[in-house]
Design a protein around this motif. Structure first.
Motif, PDB file in Angstrom:
ATOM      1  N   GLY A  46      61.962  22.884  47.174  1.00 24.17           N
ATOM      2  CA  GLY A  46      62.660  22.753  48.499  1.00 24.17           C
ATOM      3  C   GLY A  46      61.646  22.255  49.611  1.00 24.17           C
ATOM      4  N   SER A  47      60.368  22.939  49.732  1.00 17.50           N
ATOM      5  CA  SER A  47      59.172  22.754  50.272  1.00 17.50           C
ATOM      6  C   SER A  47      58.658  21.422  50.231  1.00 17.50           C
ATOM      7  CB  SER A  47      58.154  23.916  50.101  1.00 17.50           C
ATOM      8  OG  SER A  47      56.852  23.709  50.791  1.00 17.50           O
ATOM      9  N   PHE A  48      58.402  20.941  48.881  1.00 12.80           N
ATOM     10  CA  PHE A  48      58.047  19.518  48.647  1.00 12.80           C
ATOM     11  C   PHE A  48      59.078  18.378  49.172  1.00 12.80           C
ATOM     12  CE2 PHE A  48      57.387  16.288  45.278  1.00 12.80           C
ATOM     13  CZ  PHE A  48      56.202  15.947  45.824  1.00 12.80           C
ATOM     14  N   LEU A  49      60.312  18.629  48.887  1.00 12.65           N
ATOM     15  CA  LEU A  49      61.303  17.899  49.307  1.00 12.65           C
ATOM     16  C   LEU A  49      61.046  17.741  51.050  1.00 12.65           C
ATOM     17  CD1 LEU A  49      63.356  15.814  48.871  1.00 12.65           C
ATOM     18  CD2 LEU A  49      65.023  17.684  48.984  1.00 12.65           C
ATOM     19  N   GLN A  50      60.893  18.783  51.807  1.00  6.45           N
ATOM     20  CA  GLN A  50      60.781  18.588  53.335  1.00  6.45           C
ATOM     21  C   GLN A  50      59.418  17.757  53.494  1.00  6.45           C
ATOM     22  OE1 GLN A  50      60.619  22.688  54.872  1.00  6.45           O
ATOM     23  NE2 GLN A  50      60.233  22.004  57.040  1.00  6.45           N
ATOM     24  N   GLU A  51      58.295  18.290  52.851  1.00  7.11           N
ATOM     25  CA  GLU A  51      57.059  17.478  53.046  1.00  7.11           C
ATOM     26  C   GLU A  51      57.537  16.118  52.913  1.00  7.11           C
ATOM     27  OE1 GLU A  51      52.257  17.167  51.808  1.00  7.11           O
ATOM     28  OE2 GLU A  51      53.837  18.209  50.500  1.00  7.11           O
ATOM     29  N   ILE A  52      58.011  15.693  51.836  1.00  7.42           N
ATOM     30  CA  ILE A  52      58.356  14.320  51.388  1.00  7.42           C
ATOM     31  C   ILE A  52      59.129  13.348  52.587  1.00  7.42           C
ATOM     32  CG2 ILE A  52      59.630  12.736  49.866  1.00  7.42           C
ATOM     33  CD1 ILE A  52      58.759  14.292  47.571  1.00  7.42           C
ATOM     34  N   ASN A  53      60.267  14.253  52.999  1.00 11.72           N
ATOM     35  CA  ASN A  53      61.020  13.946  54.130  1.00 11.72           C
ATOM     36  C   ASN A  53      60.102  13.603  55.413  1.00 11.72           C
ATOM     37  OD1 ASN A  53      63.842  13.252  53.690  1.00 11.72           O
ATOM     38  ND2 ASN A  53      63.882  15.120  52.823  1.00 11.72           N
ATOM     39  N   GLU A  54      59.338  14.406  55.699  1.00  7.47           N
ATOM     40  CA  GLU A  54      58.383  14.204  56.881  1.00  7.47           C
ATOM     41  C   GLU A  54      57.494  13.043  56.911  1.00  7.47           C
ATOM     42  OE1 GLU A  54      56.613  18.116  57.562  1.00  7.47           O
ATOM     43  OE2 GLU A  54      58.612  19.143  57.715  1.00  7.47           O
ATOM     44  N   VAL A  61      67.643  10.467  48.227  1.00  2.41           N
ATOM     45  CA  VAL A  61      67.696  11.556  47.222  1.00  2.41           C
ATOM     46  C   VAL A  61      68.688  11.001  45.979  1.00  2.41           C
ATOM     47  CG1 VAL A  61      67.715  13.750  46.067  1.00  2.41           C
ATOM     48  CG2 VAL A  61      66.629  13.320  48.457  1.00  2.41           C
ATOM     49  N   MET A  62      68.501  10.690  45.069  1.00  2.00           N
ATOM     50  CA  MET A  62      69.458  10.399  43.996  1.00  2.00           C
ATOM     51  C   MET A  62      69.860  11.483  43.229  1.00  2.00           C
ATOM     52  SD  MET A  62      69.047   7.930  40.453  1.00  2.00           S
ATOM     53  CE  MET A  62      69.190   6.276  41.295  1.00  2.00           C
ATOM     54  N   SER A  63      71.171  11.975  43.249  1.00  2.00           N
ATOM     55  CA  SER A  63      71.623  13.174  42.451  1.00  2.00           C
ATOM     56  C   SER A  63      71.590  12.957  41.036  1.00  2.00           C
ATOM     57  CB  SER A  63      73.081  13.457  42.877  1.00  2.00           C
ATOM     58  OG  SER A  63      73.886  12.222  42.250  1.00  2.00           O
TER      59      SER A  63
END
Length: 108
Positions: A46-54, A61-63
């Protein structure tokens, strides 16, 4: 879980791509495909995804369902132990390109 983050060189490269896209009037789309469950369970995803988004300004994001429906698998990546199977082969590139076109056309 262990923390994971983008390398500084990756952040610089992403920012450079975004800047170039803006200068040229080209929309840059970053795509994150499903990761192996056994890996995401060991990291703070979750933290990594937040960083990538920023850093990317928003990532598509492909499900896992989309991944499977498209017929994607390890067979759509190059069988090269040096690259750790992280690069697409021709079949995978076509599938991902078609997916990106479909997703980005829906946004317009």
């Amino acid at each position: 879980t262990s923390p994971i983050s983008l390398r500084e060189a990756d952040v610089r490269a992403i920012k450079k791509m975004r800047k170039l896209g803006e200068e040229k009037g080209v929309k840059i789309v970053f795509l994150l495909i499903p990761w192996l469950d056994e890996f995401t369970e060991r990291i703070n995803f979750g933290s990594f995804l937040q960083e990538i988004n920023e850093v990317t300004g928003g990532v598509l994001v492909m499900s896992r369902e989309e991944y499977e429906e498209l017929g994607l698998s390890r067979d759509t990546f190059i069988e090269d132990k040096i690259s750790d199977n992280q690069h697409l082969n021709l079949r995978g590139a076509k599938i991902y390109t078609d997916y990106l076109i479909e997703k980005t056309m829906k946004e317009q």
